[in-house]
Design an enzyme around this catalytic site. Sequence first.
Site, PDB file in Angstrom:
ATOM      1  CD  GLU A 126     -97.753 -46.863  59.514  1.00 19.63           C
ATOM      2  OE1 GLU A 126     -97.349 -45.757  59.927  1.00 19.63           O
ATOM      3  OE2 GLU A 126     -98.889 -47.295  59.746  1.00 19.63           O
TER       4      GLU A 126
ATOM      5  CD  GLU B 290     -99.047 -50.802  63.269  1.00 18.62           C
ATOM      6  OE1 GLU B 290     -99.663 -49.722  63.458  1.00 18.62           O
ATOM      7  OE2 GLU B 290     -97.811 -50.874  63.198  1.00 18.62           O
TER       8      GLU B 290
END
Length: 558
Positions: free
Chosen positions: A161, A235
């Site tokens: 991220e 995810e």
Amino acid sequence: MSRRVGLSANSSQFTLEGETFRILGGSVHYFRVPRAYWRDRLMKMKACGINTLTTYVPWSLHQPERGVFHFQTELDLEAYINLAAEVGLWVILRPGPYICSELDLGGLPSWLLRDGSMRLRTTHPGFAEAVNTFFDKLIPKVVPLQFKKGGPIIAVQLENEYGSFAMDNTYMPFIKEALQSRGINELLLTSDNHEGLKEGGVTGVIRTVNLQKLNQGDIKYLNAIQPNSPMMVMEYWTGWFDAWGDLHHVLAQEDMVSAVREILRRGMSINLYMFHGGTNFGFMSGALTNPIYKALITSYDYDAPLSESGEYTPKYHLLRDLFSQYHSEKLPDMPALRWKETYEPAIMYQHLSLWDALTFAEEPFKSPTPVNMENLPVNSGNGQSYGYTLYETIITSGGSLKSGDNVRDRALEKRTLSLLVENCGRVHYGKALDKQRKGLIGDILLNNTPLRDFTIYSLDMKTSFIDSFPGFFLGRMFTYGYPSDTFVKLPGWGKGVVFINGLNLGRHWYIGPQQTLYLPGPFLNSGVNQVIVFEEQEADYKITFEETPDLGMAVDIQ
């Protein structure tokens, strides 16, 4: 199958060695599961219809000090990846260096913060050099385990991220080069939430998205940024994590399975984060900073399809039904569950106060001014990572004590002014990573005058430290035959840390939500077991062992 091409992303679907391949993934972290249970958890994963294991690699645990590397027993990454292959799972490896994962400092080692000018997750020389040293040790271990070399690793994720952090546009190309120059030649991925997708990508690397609520916008956006490529939710959050003082977060099973069903219906690949959460044993859990500081609990159950102790949940059964439709052959049988047991309570027959116990601690260190944990001259010049630090100074008058924001995170005090400061967990996500030093990070004022001449004790609660103590609260627990899993409950206790046979199970705190600590059977001896509790507040002299967990009152994730 030949092993020449590997996982490829050259069309709207992934292909593995030229054949269309859909990733049905699940995350299980080896460092959150007792090694004796790795096979059990991976076989339950395989029986659910999952074909790919994803795991992070926690730098902080593998390199606790600059020159010290741990890749054995609970941290034997090669054994874990080989076991996945043996069970019949492919592997997506996520080696960081930053991994988030709700770990202290997002899995970065705290000794990096000894450098006052440190800029984490950038090409700052101190950070880049440390990454290179770590990768020099880590990457050669996983290179032979890649798909094209006959191993199970079909893809490797760069960082984690980064689009939400994005402090240095040369950093992600540096990480890509750091992996490839050391022999990583499988498909590379990045993963970001919606906000980070634009900034988080790297040329020649497939972008994936992280989410829980499925909305058109996320999918369209990913498709617009990266057209004619396979779509993957790296995810899909099957639940969520909990902080001390909050309620226990759960995601309704119907909401989860309908989102997963829709992702698959659209032809996308998926990875369930988490498939099995496990436990933040010891002091590994992280903390939130936004909107206020909140430390995370010991359990990492995550309301995942497989519970913290490896039990099947309704989510597991729903997913197994769904995934079975994507397999031409019958799924393997579900492995039998392990017995959980209630044991006789442990009566704490010996108590030693912290103040009396200091005679057993290592020599304290004297300093005119407070020194933060990371910069203490301990652990071969690597500072203190976890636990508590005691700062003592003599005061000659009463008055008004002011700490500003210089206590990180909690302090207790008494008359020779003694401040016992706990690192409750460094923040694991966001832009404040460089500011995660713990202990006293600045002056303490008495009547507006800075206090001086401190005696500082580093109480990091390592095994060697616990073994040298007659105990804080010491008791015995008895098991007969082959020990089973159980759950430790501390009714009437306040806040502290529990050790069984010298192993740090983690923190307990009456404010919850978590009211029991998972104690895996493999941590116990048949016969006598030593129980030690470090207690900050109040104690009841009795600890009970239950057969069911209590993670607190549940609340639906908003």
